[in-house]
Motif scaffolding. Structure first.
Motif: not given
Length: 365
Positions: A150-164, A325-328, A331-335
């Motif tokens: 999830v976090l790679p989608t929101f990071t800004t160090s690199r363009p696109g859903p990637e980690f630096s 959204l499916l992942l979230a 997690v909620v339903v599993s909890s």
């Protein structure tokens, strides 16, 4: 009767060897339809053999070590397959790790969990399990999935859903540390949290009253389990070009191929989980399901992070909005499923509907 039982057991040792031999003879070659059909039959036999040997090892070492053996063994071979396919390159290799890990999470947390709860509750009234151990496993899976997918989608160090590079290193180390902590908790400090329980909440220390297999038998089964899993994953890769052709001919999205391969690879754990649920050992089923999801993330992300050092091209890990959204929701339903420590067919049905939604969106994104 004894000779009949021996003959039934012997095939579980012969099929894995046949699978590996067939894999060596066919690796990297274009295969005719008849040979693909033979590989599919051997693949199915290898799955059943893997389940048998996993249960022998589990009976010898006891829970929760038994479910851990199968989960880790399958995941290690699955990771090797992912890295091999990434090395082969191709336009779609940049999202291969992400798609495979997310497929494993959805298959285990919704498909395997849903089937186990449904089978256990229909057969025994309600499915009972330890919410402390299961909740700890679910929290670890949710944390690993969020940090890695999830976090790679929101990071800004690199363009696109990637980690630096630094972010990817942090995610890999965090995954290994969390997985190591969980294994230590599951097998040493709080082992009772992950053992099957009775209807009154008492821990069941042994799976059954049958005599445990000898050390020699367990070691032989462990070796045969490794061969069977190599055969399952390798033959799944061998039949994947035929699957790809069929998916393309049907006009389906290419992501369906990854789902099918993941289903084949996780089939041994699915069958083992269902057998445990039928014996009213739902905790063992949940150990297999959540342990597989956790191992898939905790071992795959460090492996692809290491492989990215010498691989060219981007490494896309971030999920799209629909999958997040499916992942979230998962997690909620599993909890809500875990908190009571028991489940009815309704909870199993809810998880299976979520799994069906994932499959439907894979076919029609």
């Amino acid at each position: 009767m004894i000779s009949r039982l021996r003959s039934l057991t012997q095939w579980t040792f012969l099929v894995p060897v046949l699978a590996v031999v067939l894999l060596v003879l066919t690796w990297g070659r274009s295969l005719p339809g008849v040979l693909v059909a033979l590989m599919t039959v051997v693949l199915a036999g290898s799955v059943l053999a893997a389940v048998h040997h996993a249960e022998v090892v589990a009976h010898r070492v006891g829970e929760p070590f038994g479910s851990l053996v199968l989960a880790v063994a399958v995941t290690i071979i699955e990771v090797a397959l992912i890295v091999t396919l990434m090395v082969d390159g191709g336009d779609k290799s940049s999202t291969l790790a992400r798609d495979t890990v997310f497929a494993a999470v959805m298959i285990t947390c919704n498909g395997v969990v849903g089937l186990s709860l449904l089978v256990g509750s229909l057969r025994h009234g309600t499915a009972v399990f330890n919410p402390e151990g299961t909740g700890a496993a679910l929290a670890t899976v949710a944390t690993l999935a969020t940090l890695s997918l999830v976090l790679p989608t929101f990071t800004t160090s690199r363009p696109g859903p990637e980690f630096s590079g630094v972010q990817l290193t942090f995610a890999a180390l965090s995954s290994l540390i969390l997985y190591g902590l969980f294994v230590a908790t599951q097998t040493v400090r709080h082992r009772d949290y992950f053992l099957p329980i009775t209807r009154h909440g008492e821990v069941i220390s042994a799976e059954d009253h049958a005599e445990a297999p000898s050390v020699r038998t367990a070691r032989t089964s462990l070796g045969s389990l490794g061969l069977a899993l190599v055969g399952v994953v390798g033959l799944a890769k061998g039949v994947s070009p035929t699957i790809e052709s069929g998916v393309a001919a049907a006009g389906l999205h290419h992501a369906v191929v990854g789902v099918i391969i993941a289903l084949l690879v996780l089939l041994p754990e699915t069958i083992a989980a269902l057998r445990s649920a039928r014996r009213d050992r739902v905790q063992t089923s949940l150990n297999l399901a959540l342990g597989s999801a956790m191992a898939s993330i905790g071992l795959t992300i460090p492996a692809v992070a290491l492989a990215s050092v010498w691989l060219s091209g981007p490494l896309v890990l971030g999920l799209g909005a629909t999958h997040m959204l499916l992942l979230a929701l998962t997690v909620v339903v599993s909890s809500l499923t875990v908190v009571p420590g028991r489940a009815t067919p309704l909870q199993g049905g809810v998880h299976l509907v979520l799994f069906a939604a994932y499959l439907e969106l894979a076919i029609n994104p």
